[in-house]
Design a protein around this motif. Sequence first.
Motif, PDB file in Angstrom:
ATOM      1  N   UNK A 191       0.837  -1.209   0.000  1.00 33.33           N
ATOM      2  CA  UNK A 191       0.000   0.000   0.000  1.00 33.33           C
ATOM      3  C   UNK A 191       0.868   1.253   0.000  1.00 33.33           C
ATOM      4  N   UNK A 192       2.014   1.154   0.630  1.00 32.49           N
ATOM      5  CA  UNK A 192       2.943   2.286   0.641  1.00 32.49           C
ATOM      6  C   UNK A 192       3.453   2.600  -0.762  1.00 32.49           C
ATOM      7  N   UNK A 193       3.766   1.539  -1.516  1.00 32.31           N
ATOM      8  CA  UNK A 193       4.217   1.759  -2.900  1.00 32.31           C
ATOM      9  C   UNK A 193       3.075   2.354  -3.718  1.00 32.31           C
ATOM     10  N   UNK A 194       1.877   1.808  -3.512  1.00 34.10           N
ATOM     11  CA  UNK A 194       0.727   2.342  -4.265  1.00 34.10           C
ATOM     12  C   UNK A 194       0.568   3.840  -4.000  1.00 34.10           C
ATOM     13  N   UNK A 195       0.728   4.228  -2.741  1.00 38.51           N
ATOM     14  CA  UNK A 195       0.571   5.655  -2.421  1.00 38.51           C
ATOM     15  C   UNK A 195       1.693   6.487  -3.017  1.00 38.51           C
ATOM     16  N   UNK A 196       2.910   5.936  -2.947  1.00 38.25           N
ATOM     17  CA  UNK A 196       4.056   6.687  -3.471  1.00 38.25           C
ATOM     18  C   UNK A 196       3.921   6.893  -4.978  1.00 38.25           C
ATOM     19  N   UNK A 197       3.642   5.798  -5.681  1.00 37.14           N
ATOM     20  CA  UNK A 197       3.576   5.895  -7.143  1.00 37.14           C
ATOM     21  C   UNK A 197       2.270   6.591  -7.550  1.00 37.14           C
ATOM     22  N   UNK A 198       1.202   6.310  -6.778  1.00 44.72           N
ATOM     23  CA  UNK A 198      -0.061   7.020  -7.036  1.00 44.72           C
ATOM     24  C   UNK A 198       0.140   8.524  -6.935  1.00 44.72           C
ATOM     25  N   UNK A 199       0.982   8.949  -6.018  1.00 43.34           N
ATOM     26  CA  UNK A 199       1.250  10.383  -5.857  1.00 43.34           C
ATOM     27  C   UNK A 199       1.873  10.987  -7.105  1.00 43.34           C
ATOM     28  N   UNK A 200       2.863  10.314  -7.652  1.00 46.75           N
ATOM     29  CA  UNK A 200       3.535  10.867  -8.843  1.00 46.75           C
ATOM     30  C   UNK A 200       2.579  10.787 -10.055  1.00 46.75           C
ATOM     31  N   UNK A 201       1.710   9.778 -10.076  1.00 51.06           N
ATOM     32  CA  UNK A 201       0.742   9.692 -11.185  1.00 51.06           C
ATOM     33  C   UNK A 201      -0.288  10.819 -11.079  1.00 51.06           C
ATOM     34  N   UNK A 202      -0.677  11.142  -9.846  1.00 47.21           N
ATOM     35  CA  UNK A 202      -1.578  12.280  -9.645  1.00 47.21           C
ATOM     36  C   UNK A 202      -0.939  13.570 -10.135  1.00 47.21           C
ATOM     37  N   UNK A 203       0.339  13.711  -9.808  1.00 42.27           N
ATOM     38  CA  UNK A 203       1.066  14.909 -10.270  1.00 42.27           C
ATOM     39  C   UNK A 203       1.148  14.938 -11.800  1.00 42.27           C
ATOM     40  N   UNK A 204       1.377  13.742 -12.398  1.00 37.91           N
ATOM     41  CA  UNK A 204       1.480  13.674 -13.861  1.00 37.91           C
ATOM     42  C   UNK A 204       0.165  14.109 -14.499  1.00 37.91           C
ATOM     43  N   UNK A 205      -0.934  13.577 -13.965  1.00 36.60           N
ATOM     44  CA  UNK A 205      -2.255  13.919 -14.501  1.00 36.60           C
ATOM     45  C   UNK A 205      -2.507  15.424 -14.400  1.00 36.60           C
ATOM     46  N   UNK A 206      -2.187  15.976 -13.226  1.00 35.60           N
ATOM     47  CA  UNK A 206      -2.384  17.408 -12.987  1.00 35.60           C
ATOM     48  C   UNK A 206      -1.513  18.243 -13.925  1.00 35.60           C
ATOM     49  N   UNK A 207      -0.255  17.824 -14.053  1.00 36.66           N
ATOM     50  CA  UNK A 207       0.686  18.589 -14.883  1.00 36.66           C
ATOM     51  C   UNK A 207       0.307  18.496 -16.360  1.00 36.66           C
ATOM     52  N   UNK A 208      -0.246  17.342 -16.781  1.00 39.10           N
ATOM     53  CA  UNK A 208      -0.697  17.236 -18.174  1.00 39.10           C
ATOM     54  C   UNK A 208      -1.796  18.261 -18.428  1.00 39.10           C
ATOM     55  N   UNK A 209      -2.746  18.353 -17.483  1.00 41.62           N
ATOM     56  CA  UNK A 209      -3.828  19.338 -17.635  1.00 41.62           C
ATOM     57  C   UNK A 209      -3.244  20.748 -17.715  1.00 41.62           C
ATOM     58  N   UNK A 210      -2.278  21.014 -16.847  1.00 41.21           N
ATOM     59  CA  UNK A 210      -1.678  22.360 -16.828  1.00 41.21           C
ATOM     60  C   UNK A 210      -0.882  22.650 -18.106  1.00 41.21           C
ATOM     61  N   UNK A 211      -0.411  21.574 -18.749  1.00 41.97           N
ATOM     62  CA  UNK A 211       0.341  21.738 -20.007  1.00 41.97           C
ATOM     63  C   UNK A 211      -0.586  21.816 -21.225  1.00 41.97           C
ATOM     64  N   UNK A 212      -1.864  21.462 -21.019  1.00 44.10           N
ATOM     65  CA  UNK A 212      -2.800  21.497 -22.145  1.00 44.10           C
ATOM     66  C   UNK A 212      -2.813  20.220 -22.965  1.00 44.10           C
TER      67      UNK A 212
END
Length: 364
Positions: A330-351
Motif C-alpha cells: 500500500x505504501x508503494x501504491x501511495x508513493x507511485x499514485x502520488x507521482x501519477x496524480x502529479x502527472x495527470x495534474x501537470x498534463x492538464x496544466x500543459x494542455x
Amino acid sequence: MDDSSPNRQPWPLNLTDLEEAAGSVLSQMVFDYYRGGALDEITLRRNRAAWEEISLRYRVLCDVSTRRLDIDLLGSHVTSPVLFAPTAFHRLAHPDGELATARAARALGTVMVLSTLSTVPMEEVCAEHDLVWFQLYVYKDRGLTRDLVARAEAAGAKAIVLTVDAQMWGRRERDVRNRFHLPDGIQAVNALPGGFGEMPERAAESGLAAYVAALFDLTLSWRDLESLRSQTSLPIVLKGIVHPDDARLAVDSGIDAVVVSNHGGRQLDTAPATAAALPAVVAAVDGRIPVLVDGGIRRGTDVIKAIAMGASAVLIGRPVLWGLAVGGDRGIEQAVGGILGELDEAMALCGVTSPGDITSDLLG
Ligand SMILES: Cc1cc2nc3c(=O)[nH]c(=O)nc-3n(C[C@H](O)[C@H](O)[C@H](O)COP(=O)(O)O)c2cc1C
C-alpha cells in the motif's frame, strides 16, 4: 491506507518527504545502500538537477476535462508511463519483499522490472502479477545465466531486461563504510541453484561488491546478444545506455527497446545525467524501437519532460523502495499514485490529455 486513525502519521506529501520517512524506519546500512551512488555521487545529484533545469512551455485553452495516462509498450497495455525499475533486495525494506512490490504493480496496472538479485524467487513474484519483466545480470556461470532466462520465460515474464552498465561494480563508498551485507535469512534466491545465494561479509569492503567481482562476467560484449536472442522468444531490452553509438548498435543487434540509465548514479560517477543523455539516444534510435529512461524522476513534471524528449515511458527506482519500507504494497501504491496524480495534474496544466499528446513543442 487507513488515514482515519488519530495516531497515524500523515502520509508524506511528496517523494522527497517519503525518502525522509523511509530513512527513519530503515537501518543506516540499508538506507545508505538504497539512497547512495558511486564515489562523490556527482551523477546521482546530476540526475535530479537535470530534470529540474528543463522548463515546460505549456499550452492553454485545450479542453483538458478528460485525461488518460495509459500506453502500449512492447506488446502490453500499461495503465501509465511510469514503470518500476529493477532494484535488488526488497526484503531489506519489508518482510514481504518483492511480493509486496508485485502486488503494488498489479494494483497500479504497471510493469514491475524484477531484479536478478531479488529476495523472493522469480516464480513467486511472477505468480503475483502478469506484467513482470525480468532484469538479467550475466554471471560467469553461463549455465546459471541461461537457466535464469529460461525460468523467467517459463514463469511468465514478459521481457528480459539485460543490464549492461554494471558488470564491473561502481564503488559505493557508503556500502564500503557500512560493510554492506545481507542479514541472515535474506539471500539472492534466484542464484541459489548455481550456489550463489549468499553475499559474503567482509571486513574491509561491501559484501555485494565482493559478490559481483567474483561472479559477474566482465567478458560480456555485443557478441553475446545473439546467443541471448537464441535463448528466448521474449522481447530483449538493454538497460544502461547513454551513448548514441551504443543505441545504434542495440537497434542493429535486433534489441527491442533501450533504457537510458546510469543505474541511478551508482556506477560510473560523473556519467551524464540521463536527461542530458536522452536526446542523442532518441535521435540515434530514430523511432525504430522504444526508448525508456530512468534516474532522478521524482515529479509528474519530470515524466512529461521525458516523454516530450522522446521517451515512451520512465522507470522509478528508489521511490518504490521508500514506499515499500514505509507501508508495504500500500505504501508503494501511495508513493507511485502520488507521482501519477502529479502527472495527470501537470498534463492538464500543459494542455495535453494523454501521453501521446506530449511533444517536444512543450520543451521551452
Ligand atoms: C537500491 C538499488 C538497487 C538497484 N538494483 C538494481 C538491479 O538489481 N538491477 C538493475 O538493473 N538496476 C538496479 N538499480 C538501478 C535502478 O534500476 C535504476 O536504474 C535507478 O534506481 C533509477 O534511478 P532512481 O532510483 O533515481 O529512480 C538499483 C538501484 C537502487 C537504488
